[in-house]
Design a protein around this motif. Structure first.
Motif, PDB file in Angstrom:
ATOM      1  N   LEU A 160       0.826  -1.206   0.000  1.00 31.73           N
ATOM      2  CA  LEU A 160       0.000   0.000   0.000  1.00 31.73           C
ATOM      3  C   LEU A 160       0.859   1.255   0.000  1.00 31.73           C
ATOM      4  O   LEU A 160       0.513   2.260  -0.641  1.00 31.73           O
ATOM      5  N   LEU A 214       2.092   1.698  -3.579  1.00 33.99           N
ATOM      6  CA  LEU A 214       0.989   2.123  -4.442  1.00 33.99           C
ATOM      7  C   LEU A 214       0.595   3.574  -4.155  1.00 33.99           C
ATOM      8  O   LEU A 214       0.304   4.341  -5.081  1.00 33.99           O
ATOM      9  N   GLY A 215       0.596   3.950  -2.882  1.00 36.65           N
ATOM     10  CA  GLY A 215       0.283   5.331  -2.525  1.00 36.65           C
ATOM     11  C   GLY A 215       1.311   6.306  -3.057  1.00 36.65           C
ATOM     12  O   GLY A 215       0.967   7.392  -3.559  1.00 36.65           O
ATOM     13  N   PHE A 239       0.751   6.644  -6.762  1.00 31.17           N
ATOM     14  CA  PHE A 239      -0.435   7.463  -7.037  1.00 31.17           C
ATOM     15  C   PHE A 239      -0.119   8.948  -6.911  1.00 31.17           C
ATOM     16  O   PHE A 239      -0.595   9.765  -7.709  1.00 31.17           O
ATOM     17  N   ARG A 247      -2.495   6.333 -12.384  1.00 31.79           N
ATOM     18  CA  ARG A 247      -3.134   6.711 -11.126  1.00 31.79           C
ATOM     19  C   ARG A 247      -4.372   5.870 -10.860  1.00 31.79           C
ATOM     20  O   ARG A 247      -4.616   5.417  -9.740  1.00 31.79           O
ATOM     21  N   ALA A 248      -5.153   5.665 -11.904  1.00 32.91           N
ATOM     22  CA  ALA A 248      -6.371   4.862 -11.752  1.00 32.91           C
ATOM     23  C   ALA A 248      -6.037   3.427 -11.374  1.00 32.91           C
ATOM     24  O   ALA A 248      -6.669   2.839 -10.486  1.00 32.91           O
ATOM     25  N   GLN A 249      -5.031   2.821 -12.043  1.00 33.18           N
ATOM     26  CA  GLN A 249      -4.696   1.433 -11.731  1.00 33.18           C
ATOM     27  C   GLN A 249      -4.098   1.318 -10.335  1.00 33.18           C
ATOM     28  O   GLN A 249      -4.355   0.338  -9.630  1.00 33.18           O
ATOM     29  N   ALA A 250      -3.342   2.338  -9.894  1.00 35.26           N
ATOM     30  CA  ALA A 250      -2.804   2.318  -8.536  1.00 35.26           C
ATOM     31  C   ALA A 250      -3.934   2.420  -7.507  1.00 35.26           C
ATOM     32  O   ALA A 250      -3.924   1.722  -6.481  1.00 35.26           O
ATOM     33  N   ALA A 251      -4.928   3.271  -7.785  1.00 30.30           N
ATOM     34  CA  ALA A 251      -6.054   3.440  -6.861  1.00 30.30           C
ATOM     35  C   ALA A 251      -6.894   2.167  -6.776  1.00 30.30           C
ATOM     36  O   ALA A 251      -7.246   1.709  -5.683  1.00 30.30           O
ATOM     37  N   PHE A 252      -7.214   1.566  -7.935  1.00 30.32           N
ATOM     38  CA  PHE A 252      -8.019   0.340  -7.938  1.00 30.32           C
ATOM     39  C   PHE A 252      -7.266  -0.818  -7.295  1.00 30.32           C
ATOM     40  O   PHE A 252      -7.850  -1.605  -6.540  1.00 30.32           O
ATOM     41  N   ALA A 274      -4.901  -0.613  -5.040  1.00 29.79           N
ATOM     42  CA  ALA A 274      -4.856  -0.363  -3.596  1.00 29.79           C
ATOM     43  C   ALA A 274      -6.182  -0.746  -2.944  1.00 29.79           C
ATOM     44  O   ALA A 274      -6.204  -1.314  -1.843  1.00 29.79           O
ATOM     45  N   GLY A 275      -7.286  -0.448  -3.636  1.00 32.24           N
ATOM     46  CA  GLY A 275      -8.592  -0.839  -3.108  1.00 32.24           C
ATOM     47  C   GLY A 275      -8.733  -2.347  -2.993  1.00 32.24           C
ATOM     48  O   GLY A 275      -9.276  -2.864  -2.006  1.00 32.24           O
TER      49      GLY A 275
END
Length: 379
Positions: free
Chosen positions: A266, A269-270, A273, A282-287, A289-290
């Protein structure tokens, strides 16, 4: 109710893509070994790429370390069906066989659990598929952009390789390698994580049923069948504890390494992002991480739920009218109470799967991100 016996809710259907079936044919055995070798090559390839990459590029270093950690957790999950194939299916059968201990009016609780996890499977697949699409889309967009800028065809794969893959045939093989490894990661994670979630929920329900049955007992000396009813509840409790031990033993390695690596994954990934400008990255890092947080929630939430439900049994035992029972029954109640005061803890090594652990993971991830940001500013 037929839905009660659809356990797990999706019958490992997604694991078939990886060659995992209860009674494998030669084709599924070949697919299983191919999948395992493919996942095992993913980590070394990124280690070699990281060794060749310049250490000054902190972004590349962080992304490669994150991918190596993810591949390690997936290989561990895959090994549950590789080296513990029979144990996994035996555990599923043990959960099915313990259903004989429940009453007809208790069945709706298990049916509801089954339906909830069937929906969870679909949501999990949708979320992870979005991550896969974003990785593929980012590679395609980057390839087109670089080709237009450099005025010749330039290929980019979703994940980097430590060798030149600009030849069309080599590029296609590398692209298929990336796609297949991502699909294997998705289906293995969905199978193991949701299977654990459903088993843990069933286990918590059984613990609650044991509590309710102890609370309903009338074990006074004037009850002719008091000892027989007590022995039935004790046998049910014993079966539930045996099931918990089997489940803890089987999943302990994957739980340990997942919760051990979640905070650093995390963190990386943060950092990615915050630092990248590419909207797809950014989108793939956010998804992603989710998805990782969702995995941690599955293991920690259910760990706390099982612990709480198992410890509540002791309160129910103490609430019986044991003071009115015969001396023999009082001795049984005493031993039951002693055992029930020891909660069922989903623990591996020094890490306990519980919500306080999740809180520590998230707080440490935030601290690591701050540290990486300070390193970037110093550079």
């Amino acid at each position: 109710m037929s839905e009660l016996y659809e356990f797990p809710a999706y019958q490992f259907r997604y694991a078939r893509y990886c060659g995992i079936v209860e009674r494998p044919s030669w084709w599924y055995r070949c697919r299983l070994w191919y999948s395992f070798l493919l996942l095992c090559t993913f980590g070394p390839l990124h280690v070699f790429y990281l060794a060749k990459a310049p250490l000054s590029d902190l972004m590349i270093t962080c992304e490669e370390i994150m991918l190596i950690q993810l591949s390690a957790t997936v290989v561990l999950k895959f090994s549950l069906f590789g080296s513990h194939h029979d144990e996994m299916y035996d555990l599923v059968e043990a959960f099915k066989s313990i259903q004989k201990c429940i009453e007809p009016h208790d069945e709706p609780r298990f049916v509801k659990c089954n339906k909830v996890h069937a929906k969870l499977v679909r949501l999990y697949v949708i979320g992870t598929t979005i991550v896969v699409i974003l990785y593929e889309l980012n590679a395609i967009v980057t390839s087109v952009t670089l080709s237009l800028q450099e005025h010749h065809v330039h290929f980019v794969t979703p994940f980097s390789f430590p060798f030149d893959y600009q030849h069309p045939i080599v590029y296609v093989l590398c692209f298929v390698h990336n796609l297949d490894s991502m699909m294997l990661t998705v289906f293995i994670s969905v199978t193991i994580d949701v299977c654990y979630s459903e088993m843990a929920t069933n286990l918590a329900i059984h613990c609650d049923l044991v509590r309710e049955r102890f609370a309903k007992l009338d074990i006074s000396a004037d009850q002719p069948f008091a000892e027989r009813e007590l022995n039935k509840v004790i046998a049910y409790h014993r079966d539930v504890l045996s099931l918990a031990r089997k489940m803890t033993h089987l999943f302990q390695a994957s739980v340990f390494y997942l919760l051990l690596l979640v905070s650093t994954i995390l963190c990386l990934l943060g950092y990615e992002f915050v630092m990248v400008n590419n909207i797809y990255k950014r989108a793939q890092a956010a998804f992603l991480a989710g998805v990782i947080i969702g995995q941690a929630v599955i293991y920690t939430y259910h760990g706390s739920a099982i612990r709480d439900q198992s410890i509540n049994i002791s309160d129910s035992i103490y609430g019986t009218n044991w003071y009115e029972a015969t001396t023999a029954i009082k001795k049984q109640i005493y031993f039951c109470l002693m055992r029930a005061q020891k909660p069922v803890i989903m623990k591996s090594g020094f890490i306990e799967a519980s919500l306080p652990t999740l809180k520590k993971i998230l707080s440490s991830s935030a601290s690591y991100i701050t540290m990486l940001m300070s390193l970037e500013s110093d550079a």
